[in-house]
Write an enzyme that holds these catalytic residues in place. Structure first.
Site: not given
Ligand code: NAI
Ligand code: MG
Length: 496
Positions: A185, A219, A221, A259, A294, A396
């Site tokens: 996806k 949706e 995902g 991750e 990240c 974050e």
């Protein structure tokens, strides 16, 4: 950036389709998603708003393709990946432009390296096919006990927009090398580059081995995470959604690799008050990727003795970064991916400006007019504060907002560095090797760099601890752990 549109409004716009069972299709999608260039907010192309039904068709196609694909000799699968690498490498400029346009990442500093890195990922995993080895276990002469590395089945992969092509390839290449089939996806904000890669892959792959669905997370995902035909989930993105994926996986006891986010510390010792360290901090903070990374070293722990001098040097260098059109070869730093993220980053800056005890050392809110106001451009920003527990030091931000925290005692610096629910990366800056290694070992993170702030390379097992994730990818070990099952076979040799 992505906005939903009716197909009729996007007829003049380039339209890209999904890859399902070897065919390029809109599937059951009745709406389209318009992909915008975050550098100027103009539409680039549209893609289908894939549905749960499209996910189901894709999973069925991947299930049907699996038995034949797992029987392709590993070295032949590897050869296919290497050929894909050759084609990507030959057309790397085309890919770099697509990445720059859809992500807003500058072509010179980010998009071109990402495109080249993508070819490297396919080449690296292509070469590992014959390493899918098992072992024999010495139970004695009367018995032969050995293990096999078998593929898991249909892998469901969900990727984000910040390095969409590299991160997508990091799912595709190891999963297919190991003999799995895949439904991926794409991120709604940046699906075009990975569709371009999928087009090249499809030239070499049997139908159904790789399927790529475009669409929204809640949706397409969520439908992929919950699909009973998916035997393994691999997700890169926010910690918040990572938890949802893990929850969906727990319903069927499906293995997950996650991750997720980070708030990584950079610890600078007093002997490191030098220009190369300033450059390293800029690199570690990923300012030239608008810090949408990240692994960004977004908490700067600076020793008190060098605090002000170092920050002055950092301010001078950061202000030289050229911000603007991602496709311009002069640009160092492009735009934030979309309006939502842009507003979020601005919100953090506003919060910092109001925070008692915090001082703005450079940067601030983005310009309200001029060329930069045409896109989602944020500027490198730094707040200094003695506290480590205020909002900007904890959450974050995923934007170019760095916080600096003063320290005097090494143990105190390490304690503050670990005072976070994240644990992805860390950076240590000193010429004293003993101190550097001591600190690296004490930081709770999956990856610590000493005296450099580089990105990941193929071969290094990469992943987080704490709420930064589970599992490792990017390496041989990562492929074996994340995309294979170890099966044991034991034979009684005493039987006639
Ligand atoms: P996100 O985690 O919502 O999106 C990542 C991927 O997950 C996208 O493909 C999205 O469509 C999908 N997704 C969203 N909701 C889902 C659901 N319920 N089920 C299954 N899939 C779903 O990240 P987003 O909203 O784009 O960014 C928010 C924050 O997440 C950022 O500010 C940043 O802090 C963090 N982030 C971290 C990344 C990393 O590399 N670790 C990458 C992107 C975002
Ligand atoms: Mg989200």
């Amino acid at each position: 950036m992505a906005v939903t549109s009716k197909p009729s409004t996007s007829t003049s716009l380039r339209h890209e389709t999904m890859l399902i069972d070897g065919a390029w299709t809109d599937g059951k999608a009745r709406e389209a998603i318009t992909v915008l260039n975050p550098g100027n907010r103009k539409p680039i192309a549209s893609v289908p708003r894939g549905t749960a039904e499209d996910i189901d068709t894709a999973v069925k196609a991947a299930t049907a393709a699996f038995p034949a694909w797992m029987r392709v000799p590993p070295r032949d699968r590897g050869r296919i990946l290497t050929r894909i690498a050759d084609v990507i490498e030959a057309r790397v400029e085309e890919l770099a432009k697509i990445i720059a346009e859809e992500t807003g990442n500058a072509i010179k500093t980010q998009a071109r390296p990402e495109a080249k890195g993508t070819a490297e990922i396919f080449r690296y995993f292509g070469g590992l096919a014959s390493e899918l080895k098992g072992e024999t276990i010495p139970f004695g002469e009367h018995v032969l006990s050995y293990t096999r590395r078998e593929p898991i089945g249909v892998v469901g992969a969900i990727i984000p927009w910040n390095a969409p092509v590299l991160l997508g390839s990091l799912k595709i290449a190891p999963a297919l090398c190991a003999g799995n089939t895949l439904v991926l996806k794409a991120a709604e904000d940046a699906p075009l580059g990975i569709l371009w890669v999928a087009r090249i892959c499809q030239e070499f792959l049997p139908k159904g081995v790789l399927n790529v669905i475009t669409g929204y997370g809640p949706e397409a995902g969520a439908a992929l995470s919950a699909h009973p035909g998916v035997r393994k989930l691999s997700f890169t993105g926010s910690t918040e959604v990572g938890k949802l994926v893990m929850k969906a996986a727990s319903e069927r006891i499906v293995p997950v690799s996650l991750e997720l986010g980070g708030k990584s510390p950079s610890i600078v010792y007093p002997d490191a008050n030098e220009d190369w360290v300033v450059d390293g901090i800029i690199a570690a903070m990923r300012f030239t990727r608008q810090s949408q990374s990240c692994t960004a070293g977004s908490r700067l722990f600076l020793h008190a003795d060098i605090f002000d001098d170092f920050l002055n040097k950092l301010a001078a260098k950061a202000s030289k970064l050229k911000i603007g059109n991602p496709l311009d070869e002069e640009t160092d730093m492009g735009a934030i991916i979309n309006e939502k993220q842009f507003r979020k980053v601005c919100g953090y800056v506003e919060d910092g400006l109001k925070q008692p005890g915090a001082t703005l050392r450079f940067g601030g809110l983005p310009p309200k007019d001029g060329p930069l106001s045409e896109g989602f451009f944020a500027i490198p920003t730094l707040f200094a504060h003695d506290a480590n527990d205020w909002r900007l030091a904890k959450e974050e931000i995923f934007g170019p907002v760095l916080v600096a925290i003063k320290w005097t005692d090494e143990q105190e610096a390490i304690r503050m560095a670990n005072q976070t629910h994240y644990g992805l990366a860390g950076y240590v800056w000193t010429k004293d090797i003993g101190r550097a290694l001591r600190t690296a070992h004490a930081i709770e993170a999956g990856w610590v760099q000493i005296n450099q702030g580089l990105g990941q390379s193929p071969g290094h097992s990469y992943g987080g601890v704490k709420q930064s994730g589970i599992g490792r990818e990017f390496s041989l070990e990562g492929m074996l752990d994340s995309f294979t099952i170890k099966k044991n076979v034991t034979i009684n040799l005493a039987t006639p």
